[in-house]
Design a protein around this motif. Sequence first.
Motif, mmCIF file in Angstrom:
data_model
loop_
_atom_site.group_PDB
_atom_site.id
_atom_site.type_symbol
_atom_site.label_atom_id
_atom_site.label_comp_id
_atom_site.label_asym_id
_atom_site.label_seq_id
_atom_site.Cartn_x
_atom_site.Cartn_y
_atom_site.Cartn_z
ATOM 1 N N PHE A 80 0.818 -1.147 -0.007
ATOM 2 C CA PHE A 80 0.118 0.073 -0.195
ATOM 3 C C PHE A 80 0.864 1.168 0.079
ATOM 4 O O PHE A 80 0.823 1.869 -0.936
ATOM 5 C CB PHE A 80 -0.863 -0.103 1.192
ATOM 6 N N LEU A 81 1.613 1.481 0.918
ATOM 7 C CA LEU A 81 2.557 2.621 1.206
ATOM 8 C C LEU A 81 3.479 3.005 0.038
ATOM 9 O O LEU A 81 3.518 3.892 -0.631
ATOM 10 C CB LEU A 81 2.998 2.508 2.619
ATOM 11 N N CYS A 86 5.605 5.320 -4.950
ATOM 12 C CA CYS A 86 6.450 5.208 -6.113
ATOM 13 C C CYS A 86 5.460 5.851 -7.326
ATOM 14 O O CYS A 86 6.132 6.347 -8.218
ATOM 15 C CB CYS A 86 6.626 3.684 -6.477
ATOM 16 N N LEU A 87 4.464 5.419 -7.342
ATOM 17 C CA LEU A 87 3.633 5.957 -8.479
ATOM 18 C C LEU A 87 3.339 7.401 -8.475
ATOM 19 O O LEU A 87 3.631 8.050 -9.310
ATOM 20 C CB LEU A 87 2.138 5.333 -8.279
ATOM 21 N N LYS A 92 5.146 12.691 -10.698
ATOM 22 C CA LYS A 92 5.744 13.839 -10.502
ATOM 23 C C LYS A 92 7.110 14.083 -11.552
ATOM 24 O O LYS A 92 7.028 15.122 -12.261
ATOM 25 C CB LYS A 92 6.326 13.947 -9.132
ATOM 26 N N ASN A 93 8.028 12.983 -11.918
ATOM 27 C CA ASN A 93 8.872 13.184 -12.839
ATOM 28 C C ASN A 93 8.607 13.072 -14.092
ATOM 29 O O ASN A 93 9.146 13.657 -14.997
ATOM 30 C CB ASN A 93 10.137 12.183 -12.281
ATOM 31 N N LEU A 94 7.407 12.454 -14.407
ATOM 32 C CA LEU A 94 7.027 12.609 -15.586
ATOM 33 C C LEU A 94 6.455 13.725 -16.045
ATOM 34 O O LEU A 94 6.582 14.175 -17.227
ATOM 35 C CB LEU A 94 5.674 11.269 -15.586
ATOM 36 N N ARG A 206 13.968 0.994 0.461
ATOM 37 C CA ARG A 206 12.408 1.454 -0.314
ATOM 38 C C ARG A 206 12.758 2.941 -0.668
ATOM 39 O O ARG A 206 12.229 3.188 -1.846
ATOM 40 C CB ARG A 206 11.716 1.675 0.906
ATOM 41 N N VAL A 207 13.505 3.753 -0.230
ATOM 42 C CA VAL A 207 13.776 4.891 -0.680
ATOM 43 C C VAL A 207 14.588 4.892 -1.981
ATOM 44 O O VAL A 207 14.357 5.545 -2.994
ATOM 45 C CB VAL A 207 14.617 5.962 0.283
ATOM 46 N N THR A 208 15.470 3.751 -2.166
ATOM 47 C CA THR A 208 16.222 3.799 -3.211
ATOM 48 C C THR A 208 15.265 3.167 -4.546
ATOM 49 O O THR A 208 15.339 3.997 -5.515
ATOM 50 C CB THR A 208 17.224 2.551 -3.080
ATOM 51 N N LEU A 209 14.271 2.602 -4.303
ATOM 52 C CA LEU A 209 13.273 2.139 -5.196
ATOM 53 C C LEU A 209 12.523 3.190 -5.607
ATOM 54 O O LEU A 209 12.033 3.435 -6.840
ATOM 55 C CB LEU A 209 12.404 1.132 -4.645
ATOM 56 N N ILE A 210 12.031 4.123 -4.635
ATOM 57 C CA ILE A 210 11.256 5.478 -5.043
ATOM 58 C C ILE A 210 12.134 6.334 -6.099
ATOM 59 O O ILE A 210 11.592 6.617 -7.062
ATOM 60 C CB ILE A 210 11.072 6.394 -3.853
#
Length: 244
Positions: A80-81, A86-87, A92-94, A206-210
Amino acid sequence: MGETPHSWNLSNLYEGEKRPSFSEAVQDGSGDSSNSPKPWEQPGFKAKAHRTWRSIQQYIWDDPDKPAIEKKFLLKLDFFLLTYTCLGYFCKNLDQQNINNAYVSGMKQALHMGGSQLTYLSNVFTAGYVVGPLPAVILATKIRPSILVSSLEILWAVFTLCCASVKTVPQLYAMRFLIGLCEGAFFPVIIYVISSWYTKNERGKRVTLIYSTATMAGMFSGYLQAAAYRNLNGVGGREGWQWL
């Protein structure tokens, strides 16, 4: 093992559920407190291969020795979180990539842009991005993140849609500043939430994945530009750059 949320009540996000500790897991019967050797603690080649695989698991993601109840809770957090953040960071970057693609896809001619106006467009976005984080972090201690983050995403989506209807460059400047304000506020809030729910050994991965979703956004932006310009140009009375 566990780490409870910080000064504010993040547990409201998950209906009062707190991070379980190992002692709680044992009391619940989900932890293994027996002294019998585990399969990977026994001698032999198979056990050695099992130990190697468990070490790899620990470095790649999480410690495999965590209690089952904590693994289940982490899976829930990730589903969930982590997926939500990530989405959100991907979108945002898109958006940041799409403005440059829109410029070369017809926006320059439609708004009669020239000189350094594209640079100014980037500067006003950056100004909003710099101003946004501090008040957002302060608000995060007063407003539930589920409300704050969702509101920021809705606002920047509305402002992005407004960019398709601008008629002059100053109007576009104003929209890009507001978008930067919302997007700049989004990132520190999600990092604050991630840091409050995960332990220090878990949050780095997790932050790396984000962060990796930013690279994916740049990759998808080019394909999106080509598809929009080819298939949506003229649809609904709008040019391809407006759909971007």
